[in-house]
Design an enzyme around this catalytic site. Sequence first.
Site, PDB file in Angstrom:
ATOM      1  N   CYS A 264       0.887  -1.175   0.000  1.00  0.00           N
ATOM      2  CA  CYS A 264       0.000   0.000   0.000  1.00  0.00           C
ATOM      3  C   CYS A 264       0.915   1.211   0.000  1.00  0.00           C
ATOM      4  O   CYS A 264       1.074   1.897   1.014  1.00  0.00           O
ATOM      5  CB  CYS A 264      -0.921  -0.005   1.211  1.00  0.00           C
ATOM      6  N   ALA A 266       1.422   4.294  -1.603  1.00  0.00           N
ATOM      7  CA  ALA A 266       1.236   5.750  -1.678  1.00  0.00           C
ATOM      8  C   ALA A 266       1.223   6.367  -0.275  1.00  0.00           C
ATOM      9  O   ALA A 266       0.716   5.757   0.670  1.00  0.00           O
ATOM     10  CB  ALA A 266      -0.066   6.065  -2.394  1.00  0.00           C
ATOM     11  N   CYS A 384      -0.866   3.727  11.147  1.00  0.00           N
ATOM     12  CA  CYS A 384      -0.674   4.966  11.912  1.00  0.00           C
ATOM     13  C   CYS A 384      -1.892   5.177  12.796  1.00  0.00           C
ATOM     14  O   CYS A 384      -2.604   6.180  12.690  1.00  0.00           O
ATOM     15  CB  CYS A 384      -0.417   6.157  10.986  1.00  0.00           C
TER      16      CYS A 384
END
Length: 445
Positions: A264, A266, A384
């Site tokens: 993933c 980007a 995150c």
Amino acid sequence: MSAPAPPLSRLLDAVADAVAAVRAGRSLNEPLAACPAELRAGTQALAFHTLRHLGAAQVLRTALAPKAPPPKVDALLLTALALLWPGEAPLPYAAHTLVDQAVGAARKRTPQAAGFVNAVLRRFLREQAALVAAAQARPEALHQHPAWWIERVRADWPDRFAALLAAANRPAPMVLRVNARQGDVPGYLARLAAAGIGARAVHDAATPQAIVLDQPCAVQLLPGFAEGAVSVQDLSAQRAAPLLLGPADGLPALAAGARVLDACAAPGGKTAHLLELADLDLLALDADAGRLARVRDTLARVGRPAALAAADARDTAAWWDGRPFDAILLDAPCTASGIVRRHPDVRWLRRPADVAALARTQAGLLDALWPLLAPGGRLLYATCSLFRDEGSRQIDAFLQRHGASGARLWTGSPGHLLPLPDNEPTPADAPTQGDGFFYALLHKP
């Protein structure tokens, strides 16, 4: 000669449009991108402040005007009330100036509502002490987050939830990552000093290329940025590449030419970091072709090659060539609850059901990618997020599903990294606290 600052009423009008967009479920990036260039910096600064105090503003507006006004009026009222809220960092505007300018903005937005806006805001000034005291009895105003978010952080981190919520309302430092192929930290600090930019090294073995700026600045001002000498990347995010590459206890360093998947990828910060540290056969994958273009731009700037593909990582039949990977970085989609200090709109965009929905996506990605890992390979799972459902609980469930087939968690995995403020004076060489993150390094015997 610099251009004169735009009138505060114009900024308040633009900020109100941004607040209305966020409350309607749109990212703050959208209205900021549409904002006239001369207003963008001021609008962003005031929008960040407003969104960091929107919980209190919503409680105040309900107390002052129980019947919600039309959205354009409501957004302006919320903006003004958030800016009038007594916080740690007062704005450089007197209260009466803010009220006058907000009324001026109302005359432009909805002329018939200007008197209403004036009455509500002046009542707040008259009764401020009592209204603020009453609002602070509500968790949304006290902690400046939605009630459901507060309760989830409290459940996950009962001893630290108040500190975590407070930390989310403090502006984050601007952190740089020096490109190890082009220079080192001492050399780049010298370049910054020559450019008049204050900064310091972060003496932490986990982030050896990190520099923290004294004050944020435009990337165009950073020496060598366009040539890839340095990138902007938070301390917690800088831990990903060294963790995946190793060596770690019981895991050797990845060999040169290792086949690596960034599942993933980007916008490409971690992709670039991996390629700055090692020569890899790397595939950068992302489901969003538009966002994948940012990966391409980032890699071009730092001068590192990689294969790129736009595809959903879970649909392995659509993109995988059958050759196993030596290492996989899965920086999974998540609530972004750990980076709210950088993106204050996130807390107002998320809904309670999003946590479970994203956790299902994360589990699907883990289950789809694990079989693609070669024997002896490693997979770094990252989010995150502060929420345990996207971190420790997610990995516990994965190990229950795949432990019988050999999946193991490296004992040195960082786990949850919490963006807690330091309570004691910070030595000059102490690391700056990074964003909220979760890391689990999984390996396959």
